[in-house]
Each structure stands twice: as C-alpha cells, then as structure tokens.
Design a protein around this motif. Structure first.
Motif, PDB file in Angstrom:
ATOM      1  N   THR A  41       0.830  -1.206   0.000  1.00 44.75           N
ATOM      2  CA  THR A  41       0.000   0.000   0.000  1.00 44.75           C
ATOM      3  C   THR A  41       0.863   1.253   0.000  1.00 44.75           C
ATOM      4  O   THR A  41       0.587   2.223  -0.721  1.00 44.75           O
ATOM      5  CB  THR A  41      -0.926   0.014   1.237  1.00 44.75           C
ATOM      6  OG1 THR A  41      -1.838  -1.076   1.145  1.00 44.75           O
ATOM      7  CG2 THR A  41      -1.708   1.314   1.330  1.00 44.75           C
ATOM      8  N   GLY A  42       1.922   1.233   0.797  1.00 40.84           N
ATOM      9  CA  GLY A  42       2.826   2.374   0.846  1.00 40.84           C
ATOM     10  C   GLY A  42       3.430   2.684  -0.510  1.00 40.84           C
ATOM     11  O   GLY A  42       3.547   3.859  -0.904  1.00 40.84           O
ATOM     12  N   ASN A  43       3.796   1.634  -1.256  1.00 39.32           N
ATOM     13  CA  ASN A  43       4.369   1.843  -2.590  1.00 39.32           C
ATOM     14  C   ASN A  43       3.355   2.451  -3.552  1.00 39.32           C
ATOM     15  O   ASN A  43       3.672   3.364  -4.318  1.00 39.32           O
ATOM     16  CB  ASN A  43       4.880   0.504  -3.150  1.00 39.32           C
ATOM     17  CG  ASN A  43       6.088  -0.017  -2.388  1.00 39.32           C
ATOM     18  OD1 ASN A  43       6.845   0.766  -1.805  1.00 39.32           O
ATOM     19  ND2 ASN A  43       6.275  -1.327  -2.380  1.00 39.32           N
ATOM     20  N   LEU A  48       1.249   7.309  -6.468  1.00 34.44           N
ATOM     21  CA  LEU A  48       0.150   8.220  -6.772  1.00 34.44           C
ATOM     22  C   LEU A  48       0.475   9.641  -6.319  1.00 34.44           C
ATOM     23  O   LEU A  48       0.157  10.616  -7.011  1.00 34.44           O
ATOM     24  CB  LEU A  48      -1.133   7.732  -6.102  1.00 34.44           C
ATOM     25  CG  LEU A  48      -2.391   8.549  -6.386  1.00 34.44           C
ATOM     26  CD1 LEU A  48      -2.734   8.522  -7.872  1.00 34.44           C
ATOM     27  CD2 LEU A  48      -3.568   8.040  -5.569  1.00 34.44           C
ATOM     28  N   ALA A  49       1.106   9.759  -5.161  1.00 36.27           N
ATOM     29  CA  ALA A  49       1.420  11.087  -4.623  1.00 36.27           C
ATOM     30  C   ALA A  49       2.343  11.870  -5.545  1.00 36.27           C
ATOM     31  O   ALA A  49       2.314  13.117  -5.557  1.00 36.27           O
ATOM     32  CB  ALA A  49       2.049  10.962  -3.241  1.00 36.27           C
ATOM     33  N   CYS A  50       3.145  11.167  -6.330  1.00 33.05           N
ATOM     34  CA  CYS A  50       4.046  11.860  -7.267  1.00 33.05           C
ATOM     35  C   CYS A  50       3.271  12.701  -8.280  1.00 33.05           C
ATOM     36  O   CYS A  50       3.797  13.679  -8.821  1.00 33.05           O
ATOM     37  CB  CYS A  50       4.933  10.850  -7.996  1.00 33.05           C
ATOM     38  SG  CYS A  50       6.221  10.142  -6.945  1.00 33.05           S
ATOM     39  N   GLU A 112       8.034  14.047   2.168  1.00 30.92           N
ATOM     40  CA  GLU A 112       8.024  12.644   2.585  1.00 30.92           C
ATOM     41  C   GLU A 112       6.583  12.141   2.515  1.00 30.92           C
ATOM     42  O   GLU A 112       5.678  12.700   3.147  1.00 30.92           O
ATOM     43  CB  GLU A 112       8.562  12.493   4.005  1.00 30.92           C
ATOM     44  CG  GLU A 112       8.485  11.094   4.578  1.00 30.92           C
ATOM     45  CD  GLU A 112       9.420  10.103   3.902  1.00 30.92           C
ATOM     46  OE1 GLU A 112       9.222   8.887   4.066  1.00 30.92           O
ATOM     47  OE2 GLU A 112      10.357  10.550   3.192  1.00 30.92           O
ATOM     48  N   VAL A 113       6.339  11.086   1.722  1.00 30.86           N
ATOM     49  CA  VAL A 113       4.989  10.568   1.499  1.00 30.86           C
ATOM     50  C   VAL A 113       4.728   9.379   2.424  1.00 30.86           C
ATOM     51  O   VAL A 113       5.533   8.445   2.492  1.00 30.86           O
ATOM     52  CB  VAL A 113       4.795  10.141   0.033  1.00 30.86           C
ATOM     53  CG1 VAL A 113       3.374   9.607  -0.171  1.00 30.86           C
ATOM     54  CG2 VAL A 113       5.069  11.311  -0.909  1.00 30.86           C
ATOM     55  N   LYS A 114       3.613   9.425   3.125  1.00 28.38           N
ATOM     56  CA  LYS A 114       3.214   8.339   4.018  1.00 28.38           C
ATOM     57  C   LYS A 114       1.791   7.909   3.685  1.00 28.38           C
ATOM     58  O   LYS A 114       0.946   8.736   3.341  1.00 28.38           O
ATOM     59  CB  LYS A 114       3.300   8.774   5.483  1.00 28.38           C
ATOM     60  CG  LYS A 114       4.710   9.139   5.948  1.00 28.38           C
ATOM     61  CD  LYS A 114       5.639   7.939   5.894  1.00 28.38           C
ATOM     62  CE  LYS A 114       7.020   8.263   6.431  1.00 28.38           C
ATOM     63  NZ  LYS A 114       7.956   7.127   6.289  1.00 28.38           N
ATOM     64  N   SER A 115       1.527   6.611   3.853  1.00 27.11           N
ATOM     65  CA  SER A 115       0.195   6.094   3.544  1.00 27.11           C
ATOM     66  C   SER A 115      -0.746   6.178   4.733  1.00 27.11           C
ATOM     67  O   SER A 115      -1.899   5.763   4.644  1.00 27.11           O
ATOM     68  CB  SER A 115       0.282   4.639   3.069  1.00 27.11           C
ATOM     69  OG  SER A 115       0.904   3.829   4.047  1.00 27.11           O
ATOM     70  N   SER A 116      -0.277   6.692   5.862  1.00 27.30           N
ATOM     71  CA  SER A 116      -1.135   6.827   7.038  1.00 27.30           C
ATOM     72  C   SER A 116      -2.048   8.038   6.887  1.00 27.30           C
ATOM     73  O   SER A 116      -1.936   8.812   5.941  1.00 27.30           O
ATOM     74  CB  SER A 116      -0.294   6.956   8.310  1.00 27.30           C
ATOM     75  OG  SER A 116       0.232   8.255   8.408  1.00 27.30           O
ATOM     76  N   VAL A 146       5.360  16.590   5.161  1.00 31.28           N
ATOM     77  CA  VAL A 146       4.860  15.215   5.147  1.00 31.28           C
ATOM     78  C   VAL A 146       3.562  15.217   4.343  1.00 31.28           C
ATOM     79  O   VAL A 146       2.660  16.032   4.595  1.00 31.28           O
ATOM     80  CB  VAL A 146       4.608  14.670   6.565  1.00 31.28           C
ATOM     81  CG1 VAL A 146       3.854  13.326   6.503  1.00 31.28           C
ATOM     82  CG2 VAL A 146       5.925  14.485   7.312  1.00 31.28           C
ATOM     83  N   VAL A 147       3.493  14.327   3.379  1.00 30.97           N
ATOM     84  CA  VAL A 147       2.290  14.168   2.559  1.00 30.97           C
ATOM     85  C   VAL A 147       1.595  12.901   3.040  1.00 30.97           C
ATOM     86  O   VAL A 147       2.188  11.817   3.024  1.00 30.97           O
ATOM     87  CB  VAL A 147       2.651  14.031   1.063  1.00 30.97           C
ATOM     88  CG1 VAL A 147       1.386  13.924   0.217  1.00 30.97           C
ATOM     89  CG2 VAL A 147       3.515  15.203   0.604  1.00 30.97           C
ATOM     90  N   HIS A 148       0.354  13.023   3.487  1.00 28.10           N
ATOM     91  CA  HIS A 148      -0.347  11.832   3.987  1.00 28.10           C
ATOM     92  C   HIS A 148      -1.797  11.805   3.506  1.00 28.10           C
ATOM     93  O   HIS A 148      -2.329  12.800   2.995  1.00 28.10           O
ATOM     94  CB  HIS A 148      -0.280  11.764   5.517  1.00 28.10           C
ATOM     95  CG  HIS A 148      -1.070  12.810   6.236  1.00 28.10           C
ATOM     96  ND1 HIS A 148      -2.425  12.701   6.464  1.00 28.10           N
ATOM     97  CD2 HIS A 148      -0.693  13.992   6.800  1.00 28.10           C
ATOM     98  CE1 HIS A 148      -2.854  13.753   7.118  1.00 28.10           C
ATOM     99  NE2 HIS A 148      -1.829  14.564   7.337  1.00 28.10           N
ATOM    100  N   ILE A 149      -2.420  10.671   3.688  1.00 30.19           N
ATOM    101  CA  ILE A 149      -3.812  10.471   3.272  1.00 30.19           C
ATOM    102  C   ILE A 149      -4.752  11.266   4.179  1.00 30.19           C
ATOM    103  O   ILE A 149      -4.569  11.309   5.398  1.00 30.19           O
ATOM    104  CB  ILE A 149      -4.179   8.975   3.351  1.00 30.19           C
ATOM    105  CG1 ILE A 149      -3.340   8.143   2.364  1.00 30.19           C
ATOM    106  CG2 ILE A 149      -5.664   8.758   3.126  1.00 30.19           C
ATOM    107  CD1 ILE A 149      -3.717   8.327   0.925  1.00 30.19           C
ATOM    108  N   ASP A 150      -5.766  11.876   3.579  1.00 26.01           N
ATOM    109  CA  ASP A 150      -6.819  12.543   4.352  1.00 26.01           C
ATOM    110  C   ASP A 150      -8.017  11.601   4.410  1.00 26.01           C
ATOM    111  O   ASP A 150      -8.738  11.435   3.426  1.00 26.01           O
ATOM    112  CB  ASP A 150      -7.208  13.863   3.673  1.00 26.01           C
ATOM    113  CG  ASP A 150      -8.271  14.632   4.446  1.00 26.01           C
ATOM    114  OD1 ASP A 150      -8.732  14.112   5.496  1.00 26.01           O
ATOM    115  OD2 ASP A 150      -8.647  15.740   4.019  1.00 26.01           O
ATOM    116  N   ASN A 151      -8.229  10.977   5.570  1.00 25.79           N
ATOM    117  CA  ASN A 151      -9.302   9.977   5.660  1.00 25.79           C
ATOM    118  C   ASN A 151     -10.694  10.602   5.752  1.00 25.79           C
ATOM    119  O   ASN A 151     -11.692   9.880   5.792  1.00 25.79           O
ATOM    120  CB  ASN A 151      -9.070   9.010   6.820  1.00 25.79           C
ATOM    121  CG  ASN A 151      -9.022   9.688   8.170  1.00 25.79           C
ATOM    122  OD1 ASN A 151      -9.142  10.907   8.266  1.00 25.79           O
ATOM    123  ND2 ASN A 151      -8.851   8.905   9.220  1.00 25.79           N
TER     124      ASN A 151
END
Length: 495
Positions: A41-43, A48-50, A112-116, A146-151
């Motif tokens: 999932t992180g990959n 996608l974040a790119c 820095e991209v995180k899947s959390s 930090v780039v992260h998912i907005d749930n």
C-alpha cells in the motif's frame, strides 16, 4: 557507518533493533501477510502522490549502485529538473532517498509521502535525517513536508488526488530535531562498532511504540522467557505498576505479592490465574440469555480497507464489507446458514446490503461478537444506501453482544488469560472449534480474509475459485463458533 533513513528510524525506536538488523537478522520475525500488504500500500500511495508534483523524474532504485543513484540525482539537479522522485544523497555513510525533492530558485523542498492518515512523531525523525544529510552536503533546504492520506475525503465519480492527500509543513519540528542528530549518530556508531557484543537494552514500551518491533519475540521470549501470560497482560506495558514489578524481577503472575495494590479487576485476574479456577456467575449469565429471543441470527462481517478508494462514496481506510455469514438458530435447535461473498473488482456494498435486508428481518435478535463492529458496518451501509436505511438501522436496534458476559467477567477461565477476545474465549470454551480454524485451507483469520479479497481480481481462475471457497469456509466457521459459545453459556444455566 552505513545507515539508511529506515535504519535510523529503527534505531530511534531501539538501538538494539538496529544492531540486530545489521548483525543478527536471523532472530527477527519476518513480516506477515498484513505487514507485506501495508508495504505494498505504501508503494502504491507513494507512486500516486508523485502526481501532485507532475513532470518529475524518478531515480530508479538499484541496491547495487547507490553511487549511481546519487550521480543521477546530481545530474538532474544541475539540469534544473523541478521535481525528482527518490532523489538520493549520501553523506558519511548515511544514505537517504527523498520521496519528492523540489528544486526552487530559493533552495530545496523535501516531501516525505506516508500512507497513514496523520503525521506521526516517527515521521518527523524520518524527515529530520534527510534534512541533516542535505544540510551536511551544503544544500539549502527551505522547507520540509509530510504528505499523507486525508481519511475525511469521500470519493466522487473521479478520484481527486488534491483532496485525497494532505501536505503538512513540518519544517519547524524537523529543524528542532537537528541539534540531537550528531549525538544520536555517535551513539548508534558506538553500538555498531562492536559486532561481537549485542547491546544490553532492556524490554519496555519501546518494543511496541511506534511499531511492534520485529525483534520483540526474540527479546521477550528467547532472551527473557517472558511467558505468554504475565504481568504485562495484567498491567499495561509501560504503566507504573508494570515497570515497578518488572524492576523487582517479577514477571510471572503467581509471583505478584498478595499485598500488592491493584484494582478490583486486576486482583480478580491475578487470583483467577493463581487459583487456576474457573469463575462463573450463573445468575448474570441467565440474565443475559433472557435478553435473547428466538430465532437468533448469528452475524459476522468480513471487511477490507483501501488507502486509495476505488469506488464512489468511500473514504480512505473505511471498513468495506465484502462478506457476511449468518447462522440462524431456532428454538428447537435447528440451524440454517446463509451467506454472501461479493464479486471481486466491483463495489460489494450494495449487493451485500440488499441481501442482508432480505436475510435478516427487522424484529429479530441479532447476535454478534464485539457488536460495535457489526453495528458500525450496518450504520455505514444505511448511510450509503438510503433505500435500505430504515431496515438496516432496525437491525442495529436489535443487536446483542455475545462478548458481554465475558467482558463483564461473568465467565472467566485461566485459559482466557484475562482477555474477553474471541481469540481466547473460543479455545477455552470450545477447544475443538479453535482447532477447526487451524485445519482451514488458506484463510484462517480475519487478516487473511482482509488481504485475500482485494487480490481476487489478479488471480487465475483456479486460484480465485479456491480462495473464494476458503473465504466462505472461514466466515461460516466464525458464526458457527458463536453458536457453539452460546451453547456453552446455556449449558451453564441448564446444569
């Protein structure tokens, strides 16, 4: 010293874990299917974040040629490429790969991209070592993110990545961490310089925070013989009492002094274990059973989550039900079974909701184990599909929790180890059912099911058929287990 940013953050959690990773890998617990799914999932999220930073170039990962990756990064920076993905830098043996590097006229920006779905403290250390390396190499870094998912994002017909992701400026936090990095690096270098002697670092709350360490099994069970059920189960890891007892060399529950100050629940757990006795409150169990009316609908859902929602109306990491099992128990002892397993590759929720309201009337007792989960799934389905809303919410009004008698300590055995989780209750009350799970083919627990369903679309026809059969058998066993646990409760009252 050879160090990557992942090894640096591992050392932040525990320097011994770093040493073991370097010199004694064989004692580490390999990642399980859930961990591997999380990495995958992180990959996917990283790729996608790119797209938030378009027209960039990616430095291709080559573990045999980090120097080449560094050279490629340098060449592209000199060319004036605005965005470089996996930009690679090496300083004094410390290797960092920046998920997204932005080159601006004023300096560099780190992303820095995180899947959390939030910024965790450990991420700040991750970014801080990147910032440290770039600064030591003489680069000017203007900001760090930090780039992260907005749930909270809810997908529409099309995926909107600008709403899917949050970009959080963490420059102040990572700048503040810079002052401690040289001392930390010296500490880690000292540990790593001694290849022969394993660091003498005791166990503690750091074994589980921020992640469960892959050396925990080794440090706890192999080195210190911590039993499966110990003072760490009675008192929270890192709590004052747990630390106090462990500091006195007390690990086994039977060694806790009678005079030791504890809450009533803690005392009961300790005494039950010491006595190796089963405690049953027949009157309270009868009161619970009296709340159940036949026919009883034993219900269990299986769900999975998506970091990147595929379908309209779904949020990141929302529990998406794809399967249910229903054992219907009648007053004469007869049992019916109904089930649904969604089709792969499509949103399974509508068909599941439609079948659920066909299978469960609005005015019957529905029994779940840890009912908050099933009720939460139902409520979300009701919100998503208004045509079924009234029926689904009526079902929720009649849900009872089979966990209740065990949670309230009406039925306690030593084998439950102070827990009311079905993981401990089932083998204690119905050991043959617990063994039945071990004989299942392929899918033996909820994590297996959660990981298997999203992969159905990519399977061969034969593999898909076998996996679907395994999913059905597993979920069916979940509700059959509930039938058997309820039977044991009835036997207590009937004896």
């Amino acid at each position: 010293m050879n160090l990557s940013k992942s090894l640096y953050t591992k050392a932040i959690q525990c320097p011994k874990a770093l040493w073991l990773k370097k010199y004694k890998k064989e004692v580490l617990t390999p990642p399980d299917a859930t961990a591997l799914a999380r990495f995958e999932t992180g990959n996917v999220v990283g790729e996608l974040a790119c797209k938030l930073f378009p027209n960039g170039r990616e430095v291709i990962y080559n573990p045999d040629d980090f120097e080449g990756m560094v050279e490629t990064t340098q060449e592209w920076m000199e060319e004036g490429i605005e965005y470089i993905y996996e930009a690679t830098f090496l300083y004094d043996g410390i290797l960092v790969l920046v998920d997204v590097l932005k080159i601006t006229p004023n300096g560099l920006e780190i992303y820095e991209v995180k899947s959390s779905s939030s910024v965790k403290d450990i991420y700040l250390h991750d970014v801080s070592i990147q910032l440290y390396v770039l600064k030591q190499l003489g680069y000017g870094v203007t900001s760090s993110y930090v780039v992260h998912i907005d749930n909270a994002y809810v997908r529409d017909d099309e995926l909107d990545i600008n709403k899917l992701f949050k970009i959080v400026d963490v420059s102040g936090e990572v700048d503040a961490l810079q002052v401690d990095i040289p001392n930390k690096l010296k500490e880690y270098e000292t540990y790593l310089a001694d290849r022969e002697n394993e660091p003498n670092i005791d166990i503690g709350s750091h074994c589980k925070k921020p992640y469960e360490c892959d050396a925990k099994e080794y440090c706890w069970k192999v080195q210190r013989n911590i039993p499966e059920y110990s003072v760490f189960n009675i008192f929270n890891l890192g709590s004052k009492k747990q630390i106090e007892l462990y500091g006195q060399g007390i690990v086994n529950i039977e060694d806790i002094p009678e005079s030791y100050a504890m809450t009533a629940i803690q005392k009961q757990k300790v005494q039950n274990w010491k006595d190796q006795a089963t405690f049953i409150d027949e009157d309270k169990i009868k009161d619970f059973l009296d709340t159940l009316n036949y026919p009883i609908y034993h219900l269990d859902f299986e769900t999975f989550q998506q970091a990147i929602p595929e379908w309209k109306g779904i949020s990141p990491y929302q529990q998406i039900p794809f399967q249910y099992s229903l054992h219907i128990e009648h007053s004469d002892g007869t049992i019916e079974h109904k089930e649904l397993l969604g089709e792969d590759g499509v949103d399974p929720r509508y068909e599941l909701a439609k079948r659920l309201v066909e299978d469960i009337p609005t005015d019957v007792t529905v029994l779940a184990y840890s009912m908050s989960f099933e009720k939460g799934v139902n409520a979300k389905l009701a919100d998503s599909f208004p045509e079924f809303s009234n029926h689904l919410l009526s079902i929720n009004d009649n849900v009872k929790d089979l966990m209740f008698p065990f949670q309230k300590k009406y039925y306690v055995t030593p084998q439950m180890q102070g827990s009311y989780s079905i993981k401990y209750v089932l083998p204690s009350l119905v050991p043959e059912m617990a063994e039945a799970y071990k004989s299942l083919n392929g899918i033996q627990n909820g994590s297996d099911a959660m990981n298997a369903f999203p992969k159905l679309s990519s399977m061969s026809v034969d593999e898909k058929e076998k996996t679907r059969t395994a999913l059905l058998e597993y979920c069916k066993l979940d509700t059959l287990a509930m039938v058997e646990v309820l039977k044991k409760l009835k036997e207590v009252v009937d004896d």
